[in-house]
Design an enzyme around this catalytic site. Structure first.
Site, PDB file in Angstrom:
ATOM      1  CD1 TRP A  74      38.684  30.036  44.509  1.00 26.68           C
ATOM      2  CD2 TRP A  74      39.365  31.078  42.111  1.00 26.68           C
ATOM      3  NE1 TRP A  74      39.150  28.994  43.648  1.00 26.68           N
ATOM      4  CE2 TRP A  74      39.400  29.669  42.288  1.00 26.68           C
ATOM      5  CE3 TRP A  74      39.544  32.215  41.111  1.00 26.68           C
ATOM      6  CZ2 TRP A  74      39.771  29.021  41.102  1.00 26.68           C
ATOM      7  CZ3 TRP A  74      39.974  31.136  40.088  1.00 26.68           C
ATOM      8  CH2 TRP A  74      39.822  30.078  39.568  1.00 26.68           C
ATOM      9  CG  ASN A 100      35.482  40.120  41.880  1.00 25.02           C
ATOM     10  OD1 ASN A 100      36.110  40.052  42.609  1.00 25.02           O
ATOM     11  ND2 ASN A 100      34.103  39.683  41.956  1.00 25.02           N
TER      12      ASN A 100
END
Ligand code: M6R
Length: 610
Positions: A74, A100
């Site tokens: 994302w 992440n």
């Protein structure tokens, strides 16, 4: 946020990595990639798009590797594109990482590495970290040392896994601020950012804590701090099974989770609601019982839907326990220099237990001496671990990005808390019993609304192409109006605003015309007459009214364009029923508009970056 998967063991890694990425896709999904050792180097495939598109690229390949890493992204640094997708590699392309979080000092590190002659092929902070690890590996000739040295120098957050072609017998995982969970199988380890990718292989897991790393080989696992101090992992058993993370015949996770609510409501009450006695048992709060008895003020904090739950909790706790409550967005609280003392109790509400702002608020409140409690869904998550005590909501994994069942379960725990605090003070057993007994009837009442969802479907289809929606509610249903508007905008991309009904004439009334659907929550309570007046004001301006009202209300149809009936309950408990039609309305409008309901654009399930 993004999803991480890593594997080392005896199975072919590729199918397991792709399956793990599919399970994690709900967390972030603009691009995906995998890396496995192959020949004397690494095979890397990555691309913008879905996991299915990545799978189509690699499915036919016969890659025998029994270890590897994968990622769904994302975007934070750099647009979603093939070159920005993870894994990223060092200069030699022999070390690959999935990451992440955000490396905050990436620009300084990058400039230094560029001066040393390193070049970059993406816009990401992750590539900077990969190249940095590679540069240190060149210097030390020791992979673990290189990873530790690099991680000691980076600022920011990371959950990551490192793979090296020179060491096809070890995976290195590390975390600071971004979750990493490690599943322990028979001669195998599965690393992931979230247990949903692990549960079909093993239930035995442990979570890394901040600044901790794990060195995983086929024969064992070692954990230590980034400063090389050995640590011991705390083993946990995952409590959910595969069924909970599959759609079970529903077209979307969101619809499945909406329909699970009568059950998850009950799961949050189980063993806690002693209706006959008019008492509440909250085992997770036993250690802070005296502090709660003395509490002079509560501060509830969270983000998004969890913040809306806090607003409902404010009404309930003030009403039933007569303790002043403040509700604050975690993102504001953490930077506001809040006035806190050791007499204060801060309650952080979070489905994931990993939301960066809520976690930061927890840390800030602890630093200032407050007692900090958590109302959390994910067992073992950061907020669950870092708070002094708390209550799990037991909603099971929530996969749809739009929170539904976690919201009603948060409400259950907040109502239990209000009753618990009330019973410590002036609330009589009779008053508590009346509410508790009605709570036991709510699952059936919720079910009856869900059984009538066809009429909500047809209303949603009628207004699915509206440009705007207004949601109005009063008292305890004002936060439900906010929640209804949030659901509508996040999954259908229709602009929606929630307001306390009486505020309408202070501005929003200017928006009303025949093209403006207005959803009004109008249960028969002490403010009912006033809400009817608001409806007349809207009708006079030709607004289209969708009223959520009691099914035995004979008058409401005269004031509204459409009525969505709900069963009667105690006024304080109406949010459990009024929110269901709003979830369904948003769901059906989004489906009608062809939106990706479970994975709305630009959103991620758990926002682990600021
Ligand atoms: O996991 P959390 O409850 O801390 O998440 C907070 C928000 O990010 C979350 O509620 C978000 O607003 C949802 N998309 C709402 O449906």
């Amino acid at each position: 946020m993004c999803g991480i998967i890593g594997y080392i063991g005896h199975r072919r890694a590729l199918p397991l990595l792709l399956n793990g990425l599919k399970r994690l896709e709900y967390r972030g999904y603009d691009s995906a990639g995998i890396a496995v050792p192959h020949g004397h180097g690494l095979y890397i495939a990555k691309r913008a798009g879905t996991v299915a598109q990545l799978a189509a690229m690699v499915d036919s390949l016969d890659l025998p590797a029994t270890m590897g890493i994968g990622h769904t992204r994302w975007a934070t640094h750099g647009e979603p594109s093939d070159r920005n997708a993870h894994p990223h590699t060092d200069a030699s392309r022999r070390i690959a990482i999935v990451h992440n979080g955000i490396i905050e000092n990436y620009a300084t590190l990058k400039a230094k590495l560029q001066q040393d002659g390193y070049t970059f092929h993406s816009d990401t902070d992750t590539e900077v970290l990969a190249v940095f690890i590679g540069a240190l590996y060149e210097q030390y000739g020791d992979l673990e040392l290189a990873v530790r040295a690099a991680l000691s120098e980076v600022r920011g957050t990371f959950g990551l896994v490192v793979l090296s072609a020179d060491h096809p017998d070890i995976l290195i995982a590390a975390r600071r601020g971004s979750p990493i969970v490690i599943g322990i199988g028979d001669g195998e380890y599965i690393v992931a950012s979230d247990a949903t990718a692990i549960v079909e292989y093993t239930r035995s897991v442990f979570y890394l804590t901040d600044d901790e790393m794990a060195l995983l080989t086929r024969s064992g696992c070692q954990t230590k701090t980034i400063d090389d101090i050995p640590t011991s992992a705390q083993l946990l058993e995952l409590e959910f099974d595969l069924e909970r993370i599959e759609k079970g015949g529903f077209p979307h996770f969101m619809l499945k989770e909406i329909h699970e609510q009568p059950q998850t409501f009950w799961d949050a009450c189980r063993g806690r609601l002693l209706a006959l006695e008019g008492n509440i048992k909250l085992g997770g709060l036993r250690s802070v019982e005296d502090t709660l008895r003395r509490a002079r003020r509560l501060i509830l904090t969270g983000c998004g839907t969890s913040w809306h739950a806090a607003l409902v909790g404010e009404y309930w706790i003030e009403e039933l326990a007569r303790i002043p409550v403040e509700v604050e967005y975690a993102s504001e609280f953490r930077y506001r220099n809040p006035v806190l003392s050791s007499d204060d109790i801060v309650i952080a509400i979070s489905q994931s237990g990993e939301t960066a702002d809520t976690l930061a608020a927890v840390r800030e409140a602890k630093l200032r001496g407050a007692t900090v409690l958590g109302i959390v869904n994910v067992v073992g998550s950061s907020i669950a671990r870092e708070t002094h005590a708390g209550v799990y909501i037991h909603a099971g994994p929530e996969i749809g990005v739009a929170s539904t069942k976690a919201f009603t379960s948060q409400l259950v725990v907040l109502m239990l808390l209000a009753l618990y605090l009330g019973r410590m003070r002036h609330l009589s057993a009779t008053q508590a019993r009346e509410i508790a007994e009605e709570m036991l009837r709510l699952p059936d009442k919720m079910r009856s609304i869900l059984e009538r969802s066809q009429s909500i479907h047809s209303i949603a289809c009628q207004y699915a192409h509206a440009q705007h929606f207004l949601y109005l509610g009063r008292g305890v249903n004002f936060p439900i109006a906010l929640e209804g508007a949030l659901k509508m905008k996040e999954i259908s991309y229709i602009h929606a605003e929630g307001y306390p009904a009486a505020e309408m004439k202070h501005g929003p009334i200017a928006l009303i015309d025949e093209n403006m659907p207005v959803v009004i929550i109008a249960p028969r309570d002490e403010l009912y007459e006033k809400v009817l007046s608001n409806m007349e004001e809207i009708r006079a301006r030709r607004g289209q009214i969708i009223a959520i009202a009691n099914d035995n209300d004979p008058d409401i149809a005269r004031h509204a364009t459409h009525v969505i009936p709900i069963p009667e309950t105690l006024p304080l408990l109406t949010p459990f029923l009024t929110v269901l039609p709003l979830q369904l309305l948003a769901y059906y409008a989004a489906v009608e508009r062809g939106c990706n309901v479970d994975m709305p654009r630009h959103l991620a399930k758990s926002v682990t970056v600021e």
